[in-house]
Design an enzyme around this catalytic site. Structure first.
Site, PDB file in Angstrom:
ATOM      1  N   GLU A   1      51.323  12.337  72.653  1.00  0.00           N
ATOM      2  CA  GLU A   1      52.728  13.056  72.238  1.00  0.00           C
ATOM      3  C   GLU A   1      53.521  12.295  73.287  1.00  0.00           C
ATOM      4  O   GLU A   1      53.370  12.291  74.444  1.00  0.00           O
ATOM      5  CB  GLU A   1      52.668  14.327  72.297  1.00  0.00           C
ATOM      6  CG  GLU A   1      51.763  15.008  71.299  1.00  0.00           C
ATOM      7  CD  GLU A   1      51.750  16.544  71.048  1.00  0.00           C
ATOM      8  OE1 GLU A   1      52.541  17.146  72.207  1.00  0.00           O
ATOM      9  OE2 GLU A   1      51.050  16.988  70.447  1.00  0.00           O
TER      10      GLU A   1
ATOM     11  N   ARG B   1      45.736  21.621  69.788  1.00  0.00           N
ATOM     12  CA  ARG B   1      45.731  20.665  70.353  1.00  0.00           C
ATOM     13  C   ARG B   1      45.425  19.507  69.724  1.00  0.00           C
ATOM     14  O   ARG B   1      44.432  19.436  68.975  1.00  0.00           O
ATOM     15  CB  ARG B   1      44.637  20.959  71.722  1.00  0.00           C
ATOM     16  CG  ARG B   1      45.206  21.889  72.739  1.00  0.00           C
ATOM     17  CD  ARG B   1      46.333  21.450  73.405  1.00  0.00           C
ATOM     18  NE  ARG B   1      46.805  22.764  74.403  1.00  0.00           N
ATOM     19  CZ  ARG B   1      47.747  23.636  74.166  1.00  0.00           C
ATOM     20  NH1 ARG B   1      48.068  23.798  73.121  1.00  0.00           N
ATOM     21  NH2 ARG B   1      47.812  24.491  75.306  1.00  0.00           N
TER      22      ARG B   1
ATOM     23  N   HIS C   1      55.287  19.288  67.222  1.00  0.00           N
ATOM     24  CA  HIS C   1      54.907  20.057  68.285  1.00  0.00           C
ATOM     25  C   HIS C   1      55.911  21.090  68.791  1.00  0.00           C
ATOM     26  O   HIS C   1      56.281  21.365  69.643  1.00  0.00           O
ATOM     27  CB  HIS C   1      54.558  19.486  69.806  1.00  0.00           C
ATOM     28  CG  HIS C   1      53.344  20.229  70.374  1.00  0.00           C
ATOM     29  ND1 HIS C   1      52.757  19.694  71.481  1.00  0.00           N
ATOM     30  CD2 HIS C   1      53.274  21.666  70.564  1.00  0.00           C
ATOM     31  CE1 HIS C   1      52.125  20.720  71.934  1.00  0.00           C
ATOM     32  NE2 HIS C   1      52.413  21.654  71.580  1.00  0.00           N
TER      33      HIS C   1
END
Length: 220
Positions: free
Chosen positions: A171, A142, A189
């Protein structure tokens, strides 16, 4: 009118995908894949390329020893690495160290912990000061677990060899100087983003939907 709503989550999937991606970032940094590729594209050879780093015999620190952390440990051991795992803050399991000890002893630190309740980073300036000169940080967990402003400073100072980042505080990620540093490798990601993991997630969603309706009709 009151309506009862059932909320179910999907158990963690993609541990193999994330563990493999973790090592792709480790290899990219230790084997200098990005600058080497750029040299070839620019018509150069080894100019500006320092010797690579061998992983055998290096200490791999894993912060967060759940499903993903365990797969990362298996891969690390298969490469001849010395694997160190961090206990959580409230308890210590046999064979595990404190997070501070892992940071101090590891050549490569990789994060696989969950977010904290107060959403504060678990790795910040004081933790970077504990790390070895020339260590590497990997974050595929994270973005909020690491203070990226502090990470930028320690990378710019030259204390850390590099960082591999797949997750970000914002993000899609907001532009930061950190992402332009030559010793940083970033991916958007996608550590979990494989056909196999997506298929597993879809199957679990279907299984939970079928289970819900089976239970619903069983009560009638």
């Amino acid at each position: 009118m009151n309506k009862k709503m059932v909320v179910r989550g999907i158990p963690q999937v993609g541990e193999n995908a994330v563990a493999e991606h973790t090592f792709s970032l480790i290899f990219a940094i230790t084997k200098q894949l990005i600058p080497s590729n750029q040299n070839i594209r620019d018509g150069r050879w080894r100019e500006g390329i320092a010797p690579n780093v061998e992983l055998r015999g290096k200490s791999l620190g894993i912060i967060g020893y759940g499903k993903i952390g365990k797969v990362v440990a298996l891969i690390g051991k298969s490469l001849g690495m010395n694997v160190l795992t961090a206990s959580n803050r409230s308890s210590s399991k046999a064979g595990q160290l404190s997070m501070e000890e892992v940071l101090q002893q590891s050549d490569i630190v990789t994060i696989h912990a969950s977010t904290t309740n107060n959403l504060e980073p678990i790795i910040n300036k004081k933790h970077f000061e504990m790390m070895k000169e020339g260590a590497i940080l990997i974050n595929t967990a994270r973005g909020g677990l690491v203070d990226y402003d502090d990470l930028e400073k320690v990378l710019s100072s030259g204390k850390l060899r590099g960082a591999g980042l797949d997750v970000f505080p914002e993000e899609p990620n907001t532009k930061r100087k950190l992402y332009d540093l030559p010793n940083v490798v970033c991916t958007p990601h996608l550590a979990y983003y494989t056909n196999e993991t997506i298929s597993d997630m879809n199957l679990q969603l279907l299984d939970q939907a079928i289970d819900y309706f089976n239970n619903l009709y069983a009560m009638d």
